[in-house]
Design an enzyme around this catalytic site. Sequence first.
Site, PDB file in Angstrom:
ATOM      1  N   HIS A  92       0.836  -1.199   0.000  1.00  0.00           N
ATOM      2  CA  HIS A  92       0.000   0.000   0.000  1.00  0.00           C
ATOM      3  C   HIS A  92       0.873   1.252   0.000  1.00  0.00           C
ATOM      4  O   HIS A  92       2.100   1.153   0.103  1.00  0.00           O
ATOM      5  CB  HIS A  92      -0.984   0.005   1.173  1.00  0.00           C
ATOM      6  CG  HIS A  92      -0.374   0.105   2.533  1.00  0.00           C
ATOM      7  ND1 HIS A  92       0.429  -0.877   3.072  1.00  0.00           N
ATOM      8  CD2 HIS A  92      -0.456   1.072   3.487  1.00  0.00           C
ATOM      9  CE1 HIS A  92       0.807  -0.529   4.289  1.00  0.00           C
ATOM     10  NE2 HIS A  92       0.298   0.653   4.563  1.00  0.00           N
ATOM     11  N   HIS A 126       1.415   3.999   1.924  1.00  0.00           N
ATOM     12  CA  HIS A 126       1.961   4.786   3.028  1.00  0.00           C
ATOM     13  C   HIS A 126       3.494   4.851   2.970  1.00  0.00           C
ATOM     14  O   HIS A 126       4.163   3.871   2.651  1.00  0.00           O
ATOM     15  CB  HIS A 126       1.499   4.218   4.362  1.00  0.00           C
ATOM     16  CG  HIS A 126       0.072   4.542   4.679  1.00  0.00           C
ATOM     17  ND1 HIS A 126      -0.673   3.848   5.590  1.00  0.00           N
ATOM     18  CD2 HIS A 126      -0.756   5.521   4.189  1.00  0.00           C
ATOM     19  CE1 HIS A 126      -1.893   4.373   5.656  1.00  0.00           C
ATOM     20  NE2 HIS A 126      -1.956   5.381   4.809  1.00  0.00           N
ATOM     21  N   ASP A 158       5.834   4.783   5.102  1.00  0.00           N
ATOM     22  CA  ASP A 158       6.653   3.835   5.856  1.00  0.00           C
ATOM     23  C   ASP A 158       6.652   2.436   5.230  1.00  0.00           C
ATOM     24  O   ASP A 158       7.191   1.494   5.816  1.00  0.00           O
ATOM     25  CB  ASP A 158       6.229   3.783   7.329  1.00  0.00           C
ATOM     26  CG  ASP A 158       4.814   3.295   7.539  1.00  0.00           C
ATOM     27  OD1 ASP A 158       3.988   3.379   6.600  1.00  0.00           O
ATOM     28  OD2 ASP A 158       4.496   2.817   8.650  1.00  0.00           O
ATOM     29  N   HIS A 159       6.089   2.324   4.035  1.00  0.00           N
ATOM     30  CA  HIS A 159       6.152   1.078   3.274  1.00  0.00           C
ATOM     31  C   HIS A 159       6.763   1.276   1.885  1.00  0.00           C
ATOM     32  O   HIS A 159       7.117   0.278   1.245  1.00  0.00           O
ATOM     33  CB  HIS A 159       4.756   0.457   3.141  1.00  0.00           C
ATOM     34  CG  HIS A 159       4.212  -0.044   4.442  1.00  0.00           C
ATOM     35  ND1 HIS A 159       4.208  -1.376   4.804  1.00  0.00           N
ATOM     36  CD2 HIS A 159       3.694   0.625   5.496  1.00  0.00           C
ATOM     37  CE1 HIS A 159       3.696  -1.508   6.019  1.00  0.00           C
ATOM     38  NE2 HIS A 159       3.374  -0.302   6.461  1.00  0.00           N
ATOM     39  N   HIS A 183      -7.610  -0.471   5.605  1.00  0.00           N
ATOM     40  CA  HIS A 183      -6.580   0.441   6.133  1.00  0.00           C
ATOM     41  C   HIS A 183      -6.382   1.578   5.132  1.00  0.00           C
ATOM     42  O   HIS A 183      -6.350   2.751   5.495  1.00  0.00           O
ATOM     43  CB  HIS A 183      -5.289  -0.346   6.345  1.00  0.00           C
ATOM     44  CG  HIS A 183      -4.130   0.456   6.841  1.00  0.00           C
ATOM     45  ND1 HIS A 183      -4.120   1.084   8.062  1.00  0.00           N
ATOM     46  CD2 HIS A 183      -2.922   0.719   6.262  1.00  0.00           C
ATOM     47  CE1 HIS A 183      -2.957   1.702   8.228  1.00  0.00           C
ATOM     48  NE2 HIS A 183      -2.216   1.499   7.147  1.00  0.00           N
ATOM     49  N   ASP A 189      -0.412  -3.853   6.261  1.00  0.00           N
ATOM     50  CA  ASP A 189      -1.114  -3.320   7.431  1.00  0.00           C
ATOM     51  C   ASP A 189      -2.595  -3.694   7.424  1.00  0.00           C
ATOM     52  O   ASP A 189      -3.414  -2.972   7.987  1.00  0.00           O
ATOM     53  CB  ASP A 189      -0.966  -1.792   7.487  1.00  0.00           C
ATOM     54  CG  ASP A 189       0.439  -1.344   7.856  1.00  0.00           C
ATOM     55  OD1 ASP A 189       1.290  -2.216   8.124  1.00  0.00           O
ATOM     56  OD2 ASP A 189       0.688  -0.129   7.859  1.00  0.00           O
ATOM     57  N   HIS A 226       4.467  -4.529  10.914  1.00  0.00           N
ATOM     58  CA  HIS A 226       4.891  -3.727  12.066  1.00  0.00           C
ATOM     59  C   HIS A 226       5.105  -4.582  13.310  1.00  0.00           C
ATOM     60  O   HIS A 226       4.507  -5.657  13.464  1.00  0.00           O
ATOM     61  CB  HIS A 226       3.840  -2.674  12.402  1.00  0.00           C
ATOM     62  CG  HIS A 226       3.798  -1.528  11.445  1.00  0.00           C
ATOM     63  ND1 HIS A 226       4.637  -0.444  11.539  1.00  0.00           N
ATOM     64  CD2 HIS A 226       3.002  -1.310  10.366  1.00  0.00           C
ATOM     65  CE1 HIS A 226       4.365   0.409  10.559  1.00  0.00           C
ATOM     66  NE2 HIS A 226       3.371  -0.094   9.828  1.00  0.00           N
TER      67      HIS A 226
END
Length: 255
Positions: free
Chosen positions: A56, A58, A60-61, A114, A133, A171
Amino acid sequence: MPLEIVTVPCLSDNYAYLAHDVATGATAVVDVPEAAPILNALSARGWRASHILITHHHGDHIDGVPSLAAATGARVIGAAADAHRLPPLDEAVTAGDTVRIGMCRGTVIDVSGHTIGHIAYHFADSGIVFTGDSLMALGCGRLFEGTAHQMWDSLCKLAALPPETLVCSGHEYTQSNARFALTIEPGNAALAARAKSVDAARAKGRATVPSTLAEELATNPFLRARLAEVKTALGMQGAGDAEVFAEIRARKDRF
């Protein structure tokens, strides 16, 4: 032969995964929070990234995708529905499409909730699903874009996979997820035992992911919203499964 999996810690609490096909040497990297730890993990094993699988959009990915792709020449794969907010894709996929890593074949699953356009990758022959996530160890992602009904539908797709499936999520949230889960099912013996095991692992600095789907079905409150005992514990006897899930998610948001 099944994929060989390596869990790579990134940032403060993210994980990337290396998925290596021993037969061909092909190696996928699933999500790239940052490039350096992944390049180090690849180098330590003498592997080269051939593919990057994005779950996805975001940061942090995906923030490390451009650097990793430039360093390795890896083919970047992500959701067609999310292509406008992902790094440039070499292959845009939709639900039901097949992804090949060497000799290993994975199926794309839409797990929106999400985010809209979030996907998971299920490698049935290896018994592995990369969930980002969506489904997480003892938890699920916060509903930033989708609805509770969408997320519940996504979790039901994942819950229907074989129970021995290894769930590779994004995570290290498992300790806090366990503390919350115990507020929903304080009498769940399997959950209490898992919470102790998670505490022990974290005390030694060990990762608590991947987990098995069987563990999640037995202990993850977000997958257990359909069960009569959970509905009773919440005072929601007779409520729909998605409604119960929404209540659990709302409680976790306030936890």
